[in-house]
Motif scaffolding. Structure first.
Motif, PDB file in Angstrom:
ATOM      1  N   GLY A   1       0.793  -1.216   0.000  1.00  0.00           N
ATOM      2  CA  GLY A   1       0.000   0.000   0.000  1.00  0.00           C
ATOM      3  C   GLY A   1       0.832   1.276   0.000  1.00  0.00           C
ATOM      4  O   GLY A   1       0.287   2.385   0.097  1.00  0.00           O
TER       5      GLY A   1
ATOM      6  N   LYS B   1       3.583   1.808  -4.687  1.00  0.00           N
ATOM      7  CA  LYS B   1       4.551   1.365  -5.702  1.00  0.00           C
ATOM      8  C   LYS B   1       3.888   1.169  -7.075  1.00  0.00           C
ATOM      9  O   LYS B   1       4.364   1.693  -8.079  1.00  0.00           O
ATOM     10  CB  LYS B   1       5.240   0.067  -5.231  1.00  0.00           C
ATOM     11  N   SER B   2       2.787   0.386  -7.093  1.00  0.00           N
ATOM     12  CA  SER B   2       2.121   0.172  -8.391  1.00  0.00           C
ATOM     13  C   SER B   2       1.530   1.476  -8.914  1.00  0.00           C
ATOM     14  O   SER B   2       1.508   1.720 -10.130  1.00  0.00           O
ATOM     15  CB  SER B   2       1.007  -0.880  -8.264  1.00  0.00           C
ATOM     16  N   THR B   3       1.071   2.319  -7.994  1.00  0.00           N
ATOM     17  CA  THR B   3       0.547   3.629  -8.408  1.00  0.00           C
ATOM     18  C   THR B   3       1.650   4.434  -9.086  1.00  0.00           C
ATOM     19  O   THR B   3       1.407   5.109 -10.098  1.00  0.00           O
ATOM     20  CB  THR B   3       0.004   4.401  -7.184  1.00  0.00           C
TER      21      THR B   3
HETATM   22  N1  LIG Z   1      -7.665   3.614  -8.293  1.00  0.00           N
HETATM   23  C1  LIG Z   1      -7.557   3.767  -6.978  1.00  0.00           C
HETATM   24  N2  LIG Z   1      -8.493   4.461  -6.272  1.00  0.00           N
HETATM   25  C2  LIG Z   1      -8.381   4.644  -4.956  1.00  0.00           C
HETATM   26  N3  LIG Z   1      -7.362   4.172  -4.200  1.00  0.00           N
HETATM   27  C3  LIG Z   1      -6.417   3.455  -4.837  1.00  0.00           C
HETATM   28  C4  LIG Z   1      -6.449   3.217  -6.246  1.00  0.00           C
HETATM   29  N4  LIG Z   1      -5.341   2.496  -6.586  1.00  0.00           N
HETATM   30  C5  LIG Z   1      -4.660   2.282  -5.456  1.00  0.00           C
HETATM   31  N5  LIG Z   1      -5.291   2.857  -4.403  1.00  0.00           N
HETATM   32  C6  LIG Z   1      -4.830   2.891  -3.024  1.00  0.00           C
HETATM   33  O1  LIG Z   1      -3.567   3.557  -3.074  1.00  0.00           O
HETATM   34  C7  LIG Z   1      -2.660   2.983  -2.129  1.00  0.00           C
HETATM   35  C8  LIG Z   1      -1.415   2.541  -2.837  1.00  0.00           C
HETATM   36  O2  LIG Z   1      -1.713   1.388  -3.643  1.00  0.00           O
HETATM   37  P1  LIG Z   1      -0.625   0.665  -4.529  1.00  0.00           P
HETATM   38  O3  LIG Z   1      -1.302  -0.491  -5.201  1.00  0.00           O
HETATM   39  O4  LIG Z   1       0.054   1.657  -5.376  1.00  0.00           O
HETATM   40  O5  LIG Z   1       0.378   0.140  -3.407  1.00  0.00           O
HETATM   41  P2  LIG Z   1       1.600  -0.858  -3.546  1.00  0.00           P
HETATM   42  O6  LIG Z   1       2.732  -0.231  -2.823  1.00  0.00           O
HETATM   43  O7  LIG Z   1       1.810  -1.240  -4.964  1.00  0.00           O
HETATM   44  O8  LIG Z   1       1.083  -2.118  -2.710  1.00  0.00           O
HETATM   45  P3  LIG Z   1       1.397  -3.699  -2.861  1.00  0.00           P
HETATM   46  O9  LIG Z   1       2.817  -3.916  -2.399  1.00  0.00           O
HETATM   47  O10 LIG Z   1       0.401  -4.318  -1.921  1.00  0.00           O
HETATM   48  O11 LIG Z   1       1.165  -4.086  -4.289  1.00  0.00           O
HETATM   49  C9  LIG Z   1      -3.419   1.857  -1.440  1.00  0.00           C
HETATM   50  O12 LIG Z   1      -3.949   2.360  -0.230  1.00  0.00           O
HETATM   51  C10 LIG Z   1      -4.525   1.524  -2.431  1.00  0.00           C
HETATM   52  O13 LIG Z   1      -5.639   0.984  -1.774  1.00  0.00           O
END
Ligand SMILES: Nc1ncnc2c1ncn2[C@@H]1O[C@H](COP(=O)(O)OP(=O)(O)OP(=O)(O)O)[C@@H](O)[C@H]1O
Length: 255
Positions: A55, A58-60
């Motif tokens: 969360g 990273k993917s964002t």
């Molecule tokens: N389209 C969206 N709308 C609202 N919130 C979102 C959206 N995409 C991601 N989030 C939220 O943004 C935050 C970051 O998500 P993200 O998927 O980028 O994290 P991450 O670091 O890749 O996590 P992981 O290691 O679990 O894959 C999280 O709280 C997620 O729930």
């Protein structure tokens, strides 16, 4: 621009010019800040790892780099051009390739057909023109024996390899890998790492999000740490792994 852990300016791994530059990139989903003033650069041919708790954003960050979601503010430059408002397809055509955390091939097409679609779509050429290159990629990614197998019947490792092959079919200069080693056995992970190292050795710049740290650290020259959408460290893997913040926040080790 983000500073290194010890306050030093970012090092481009001795790779010369930057292929990708983010400057003050920010994004909110409603009240949730998922990217806050993110600034860093990746050198041509460099491999950068991205780590951070679930969360962390990273993917964002990948979605911001590829244009799948628009930044609220800040700028993104790729190969010297401002791509902040450039649509994802145009970024792909200019040399950004990516894999997704959950591979989603066309299940009812064969492995080779999946590559043809990615190659033709990702380069705006006809399938006949990309066919030879796609066959080479199948060899490079260890999938040649599965060329005529339906993608829907592949094992997890083979699906990950196909995900990588589809990204390579778009002929990226910068390859973004999203948790490609997740869920693999130790042996499978080693063989995938060998493939990624070979791709990187050919000069393709890589940004790799991964929780399997030993796999990541065997490839990347630098690590960037994200926490609640902020860059809290960037530097050599050994320095990052030794940092107090990273050990506390990411590895859960109390100091
Ligand atoms: N389209 C969206 N709308 C609202 N919130 C979102 C959206 N995409 C991601 N989030 C939220 O943004 C935050 C970051 O998500 P993200 O998927 O980028 O994290 P991450 O670091 O890749 O996590 P992981 O290691 O679990 O894959 C999280 O709280 C997620 O729930």
């Amino acid at each position: 621009m983000a500073r290194g852990l010890l306050g030093a300016p970012p090092i481009l791994g001795g790779m010369g010019l930057a292929i990708l530059e983010l400057d003050g990139v920010s994004k909110k989903f409603g009240a949730l800040t998922v990217a806050e003033q993110i600034s860093f650069a990746v050198g041509e041919g460099e491999a950068l790892g991205i780590i951070g708790p679930n969360g962390a954003g990273k993917s964002t960050l990948f979605n911001l780099i590829t244009g799948n979601i628009p930044a609220d503010s800040g700028s993104i430059r790729f190969l010297g051009s401002d791509v902040t408002r450039t649509p994802p397809m145009a970024r792909c055509l200019s040399g950004m390739g990516r894999t997704f955390q959950i591979p989603q091939p066309f299940e009812k097409l064969t492995v080779f057909e999946n590559l043809l679609v990615a190659g033709a779509f990702g380069s705006r050429r006809r399938e006949a023109e990309v066919s030879d290159r796609c066959a080479e990629i199948l060899v490079d990614t260890g999938l040649i024996d599965q060329a005529n197998v339906l993608a829907g019947s592949l094992s997890l490792l083979q699906r990950k390899r196909l995900e990588l092959a589809r990204a390579l079919a778009t002929e990226p200069k910068l390859l973004l890998l999203d948790e490609i080693a997740g869920g693999l056995t130790e042996g499978e992970c080693r063989s995938l790492v060998a493939t990624i190292r070979a791709i990187h050795a050919r000069g393709v710049a890589v940004i790799w999000i991964e929780h399997v740290l030993h796999a990541l650290n065997s490839v990347v020259e630098r690590l960037l740490v994200l926490h609640f959408g902020k860059v809290i460290g960037i530097g050599k893997p050994e320095d990052i792994m030794a940092s107090r913040d990273v050990r506390e926040i990411y590895l859960g080790i109390e100091i």
